[in-house]
Design a protein around this motif. Structure first.
Motif, PDB file in Angstrom:
ATOM      1  N   CYS A  79       0.810  -1.224   0.000  1.00 35.73           N
ATOM      2  CA  CYS A  79       0.000   0.000   0.000  1.00 35.73           C
ATOM      3  C   CYS A  79       0.841   1.271   0.000  1.00 35.73           C
ATOM      4  O   CYS A  79       0.555   2.217   0.736  1.00 35.73           O
ATOM      5  CB  CYS A  79      -0.971   0.006   1.174  1.00 35.73           C
ATOM      6  SG  CYS A  79      -1.983  -1.467   1.330  1.00 35.73           S
ATOM      7  N   LEU A  80       1.862   1.330  -0.836  1.00 37.58           N
ATOM      8  CA  LEU A  80       2.720   2.505  -0.902  1.00 37.58           C
ATOM      9  C   LEU A  80       2.034   3.639  -1.647  1.00 37.58           C
ATOM     10  O   LEU A  80       1.407   3.417  -2.690  1.00 37.58           O
ATOM     11  CB  LEU A  80       4.034   2.175  -1.624  1.00 37.58           C
ATOM     12  CG  LEU A  80       5.124   1.500  -0.807  1.00 37.58           C
ATOM     13  CD1 LEU A  80       4.699   0.161  -0.268  1.00 37.58           C
ATOM     14  CD2 LEU A  80       6.388   1.378  -1.627  1.00 37.58           C
ATOM     15  N   SER A  81       2.169   4.856  -1.112  1.00 39.57           N
ATOM     16  CA  SER A  81       1.682   6.037  -1.827  1.00 39.57           C
ATOM     17  C   SER A  81       2.586   6.241  -3.046  1.00 39.57           C
ATOM     18  O   SER A  81       3.708   5.722  -3.097  1.00 39.57           O
ATOM     19  CB  SER A  81       1.739   7.262  -0.915  1.00 39.57           C
ATOM     20  OG  SER A  81       3.089   7.622  -0.663  1.00 39.57           O
ATOM     21  N   PRO A  82       2.134   6.992  -4.037  1.00 41.17           N
ATOM     22  CA  PRO A  82       2.971   7.208  -5.224  1.00 41.17           C
ATOM     23  C   PRO A  82       4.346   7.801  -4.891  1.00 41.17           C
ATOM     24  O   PRO A  82       5.351   7.387  -5.482  1.00 41.17           O
ATOM     25  CB  PRO A  82       2.140   8.162  -6.081  1.00 41.17           C
ATOM     26  CG  PRO A  82       0.726   7.867  -5.690  1.00 41.17           C
ATOM     27  CD  PRO A  82       0.778   7.555  -4.211  1.00 41.17           C
ATOM     28  N   SER A  83       4.414   8.732  -3.946  1.00 44.70           N
ATOM     29  CA  SER A  83       5.705   9.353  -3.631  1.00 44.70           C
ATOM     30  C   SER A  83       6.647   8.372  -2.938  1.00 44.70           C
ATOM     31  O   SER A  83       7.857   8.372  -3.197  1.00 44.70           O
ATOM     32  CB  SER A  83       5.514  10.602  -2.773  1.00 44.70           C
ATOM     33  OG  SER A  83       4.897  10.285  -1.541  1.00 44.70           O
TER      34      SER A  83
END
Length: 114
Positions: A79-83
């Motif tokens: 679940c990594l954010s785009p950044s």
């Protein structure tokens, strides 16, 4: 740094409850994870959905966690954010650590651990 852990039959899912893992939070992050993985299952999955910023100190902290687990236990990220995903792509750490878009579906039944 607060982590919420769920123990499953074959894994521990640790949800990071912070918006940043940076120089100020790297040591508390490592200590919190270390405290939660003393008797870890074969897999440790870090849910980074709340983390919006990760700097080199945060990346180093995650690598340290991987080393703490050793070769007999596996670290996975989810679940990594785009950044945050961009940091892993740019450093090519995405070729070393397994990264999932969502929490892995193959994790067994949950037991909340705090």
């Amino acid at each position: 740094m607060k982590l919420v852990s769920e123990r499953h039959s074959d894994a521990i899912v640790m949800r990071v409850q912070a918006a940043r893992i940076d120089a100020a939070g790297a040591i508390p992050f490592k200590e919190a994870v270390r405290a939660g993985i003393d008797d870890a299952a074969a897999r440790v999955v870090l849910d980074l959905s709340s983390v919006q910023f990760l700097d080199s100190s945060g990346l180093g902290a995650i690598v340290t966690v991987m080393k703490i687990l050793g070769p007999e236990r596996r670290l996975e990220l989810a679940c990594l954010s785009p950044s945050v995903a961009k940091v892993f792509r740019l450093t090519r750490m995405d070729s070393i650590i397994t990264i999932h878009d969502t929490l892995p579906a193959d994790i067994g039944g949950a037991r909340h651990a705090g």
